[in-house]
Scaffold this motif. Sequence first.
Motif, PDB file in Angstrom:
ATOM      1  N   GLY A  51      19.116 -72.978 -70.844  1.00 62.86           N
ATOM      2  CA  GLY A  51      20.049 -72.001 -71.378  1.00 62.86           C
ATOM      3  C   GLY A  51      19.462 -70.596 -71.391  1.00 62.86           C
ATOM      4  N   ASN A  52      20.158 -69.676 -72.040  1.00 63.81           N
ATOM      5  CA  ASN A  52      19.675 -68.300 -72.076  1.00 63.81           C
ATOM      6  C   ASN A  52      18.708 -68.094 -73.233  1.00 63.81           C
ATOM      7  OD1 ASN A  52      21.179 -67.545 -74.522  1.00 63.81           O
ATOM      8  ND2 ASN A  52      23.002 -67.658 -73.220  1.00 63.81           N
ATOM      9  N   GLU A  53      18.032 -66.962 -73.220  1.00 62.33           N
ATOM     10  CA  GLU A  53      16.984 -66.685 -74.205  1.00 62.33           C
ATOM     11  C   GLU A  53      17.519 -66.641 -75.632  1.00 62.33           C
ATOM     12  OE1 GLU A  53      15.255 -63.049 -73.015  1.00 62.33           O
ATOM     13  OE2 GLU A  53      14.246 -63.873 -71.254  1.00 62.33           O
ATOM     14  N   VAL A  54      18.715 -66.053 -75.805  1.00 58.18           N
ATOM     15  CA  VAL A  54      19.269 -65.909 -77.161  1.00 58.18           C
ATOM     16  C   VAL A  54      19.509 -67.271 -77.794  1.00 58.18           C
ATOM     17  CG1 VAL A  54      21.215 -65.043 -78.500  1.00 58.18           C
ATOM     18  CG2 VAL A  54      20.298 -63.675 -76.606  1.00 58.18           C
ATOM     19  N   ALA A  55      20.171 -68.163 -77.017  1.00 53.88           N
ATOM     20  CA  ALA A  55      20.468 -69.494 -77.545  1.00 53.88           C
ATOM     21  C   ALA A  55      19.181 -70.294 -77.750  1.00 53.88           C
ATOM     22  CB  ALA A  55      21.408 -70.220 -76.586  1.00 53.88           C
ATOM     23  N   PHE A  56      18.264 -70.179 -76.800  1.00 52.07           N
ATOM     24  CA  PHE A  56      17.004 -70.906 -76.883  1.00 52.07           C
ATOM     25  C   PHE A  56      16.221 -70.459 -78.116  1.00 52.07           C
ATOM     26  CE2 PHE A  56      13.076 -72.194 -74.135  1.00 52.07           C
ATOM     27  CZ  PHE A  56      12.858 -73.267 -74.987  1.00 52.07           C
ATOM     28  N   GLY A  78       5.578 -70.994 -61.570  1.00 52.95           N
ATOM     29  CA  GLY A  78       6.390 -71.762 -60.643  1.00 52.95           C
ATOM     30  C   GLY A  78       7.029 -73.001 -61.231  1.00 52.95           C
ATOM     31  N   LEU A  79       7.082 -73.113 -62.560  1.00 53.52           N
ATOM     32  CA  LEU A  79       7.655 -74.294 -63.201  1.00 53.52           C
ATOM     33  C   LEU A  79       9.109 -74.099 -63.620  1.00 53.52           C
ATOM     34  CD1 LEU A  79       4.640 -75.378 -65.442  1.00 53.52           C
ATOM     35  CD2 LEU A  79       5.366 -76.374 -63.279  1.00 53.52           C
ATOM     36  N   LEU A  80       9.514 -72.845 -63.825  1.00 54.25           N
ATOM     37  CA  LEU A  80      10.882 -72.532 -64.204  1.00 54.25           C
ATOM     38  C   LEU A  80      11.462 -71.503 -63.245  1.00 54.25           C
ATOM     39  CD1 LEU A  80      10.554 -72.066 -68.102  1.00 54.25           C
ATOM     40  CD2 LEU A  80      11.271 -74.128 -66.878  1.00 54.25           C
ATOM     41  N   VAL A  81      12.788 -71.496 -63.130  1.00 55.10           N
ATOM     42  CA  VAL A  81      13.488 -70.463 -62.367  1.00 55.10           C
ATOM     43  C   VAL A  81      14.587 -69.892 -63.250  1.00 55.10           C
ATOM     44  CG1 VAL A  81      13.021 -71.385 -60.069  1.00 55.10           C
ATOM     45  CG2 VAL A  81      15.019 -72.188 -61.327  1.00 55.10           C
ATOM     46  N   ARG A  82      14.919 -68.626 -63.022  1.00 59.85           N
ATOM     47  CA  ARG A  82      15.962 -67.970 -63.802  1.00 59.85           C
ATOM     48  C   ARG A  82      17.108 -67.569 -62.893  1.00 59.85           C
ATOM     49  NH1 ARG A  82      12.289 -63.970 -67.577  1.00 59.85           N
ATOM     50  NH2 ARG A  82      12.328 -65.239 -69.456  1.00 59.85           N
ATOM     51  N   ARG A  83      18.335 -67.749 -63.401  1.00 58.03           N
ATOM     52  CA  ARG A  83      19.518 -67.306 -62.657  1.00 58.03           C
ATOM     53  C   ARG A  83      20.400 -66.525 -63.609  1.00 58.03           C
ATOM     54  NH1 ARG A  83      22.252 -71.847 -59.056  1.00 58.03           N
ATOM     55  NH2 ARG A  83      23.338 -69.970 -58.371  1.00 58.03           N
ATOM     56  N   LYS A  84      20.747 -65.316 -63.191  1.00 55.74           N
ATOM     57  CA  LYS A  84      21.570 -64.450 -64.033  1.00 55.74           C
ATOM     58  C   LYS A  84      22.908 -65.122 -64.321  1.00 55.74           C
ATOM     59  CE  LYS A  84      23.241 -59.687 -64.366  1.00 55.74           C
ATOM     60  NZ  LYS A  84      23.315 -58.369 -63.678  1.00 55.74           N
ATOM     61  N   GLY A  85      23.280 -65.112 -65.589  1.00 55.90           N
ATOM     62  CA  GLY A  85      24.543 -65.696 -66.000  1.00 55.90           C
ATOM     63  C   GLY A  85      24.482 -67.197 -66.233  1.00 55.90           C
ATOM     64  N   VAL A  86      23.382 -67.817 -65.859  1.00 53.87           N
ATOM     65  CA  VAL A  86      23.228 -69.271 -66.031  1.00 53.87           C
ATOM     66  C   VAL A  86      22.170 -69.579 -67.069  1.00 53.87           C
ATOM     67  CG1 VAL A  86      22.621 -71.450 -64.900  1.00 53.87           C
ATOM     68  CG2 VAL A  86      23.994 -69.734 -63.680  1.00 53.87           C
TER      69      VAL A  86
END
Length: 261
Positions: A51-56, A78-86
């Motif tokens: 989820g996003n940072e705020v919810a997390f 290289g363990l996480l990836v970020r996608r805008k809006g996701v």
Amino acid sequence: MARAETDPTDPLVSLGLGVDRGSPVPLYFQLAEQLRAAIEQGRLAPGALLGNEVAFAARLGLSRPTVRQALRTLVDQGLLVRRKGVGTRVVPAAAATGAGPRPALTSLHDELDAAGRRPATRVLESAVVAAPADVARALGVEEGAEVRRLERLRLADGEPLAVLRSHLPLRAPLPPAAELEAAGLFRLLRAAGVVPHSARQRVGARGATESEARLLDEREGAPLLTLWRVVVDATGRAVECADHAVRPTRWVLDQRLLAPE
């Protein structure tokens, strides 16, 4: 100890994530290490959405900057990836399998040595100085506090390659000049019991100053690559703040990159 709120649909619930606010280990590092272990042990599945940072942050009862720094650490690894809006997702299994080893934290001296080039070092300065604001923030000390400053000229195959400037906290041992000219700083720190664990690095560019141009056999204002790096140990404490200037015609940054799913 702060723990995540219970939500049966949350992939983080079964992990029992928590931080010890009384520990000297930074909160972001505690969180990052728990998430890293969960990913590497398979308890947090490939592709799982955090989820996003705020919810997390709300679920964990932590500040958003703390969560952001923890997630950024794992993105860099290289363990996480970020996608805008996701939001933030664990690297999918296919991408993780094809990624190969993560970039190693090595010194320029060891990189040159591994590439079959002849590294050499000249120590230009070794002193205790007052930490400027940016260095103080990076090392986690008060502005003006005493830190070790180290400036070196790195050569490759007899040609000047880079001006290396490092600031280290006083607790970090500073080897004698003769040892610094014979081996990389990381190797010497490890030998003294200070083990670099991970780092965040920025790559940029600017013109050479008068002193850099003289040392690197370039004209003043010639383009140089810049590397700003903060290295931490396994407890999250900073052990080096580095600011290097490198001749781009004598060095290549070669990395493997993965596109998000």
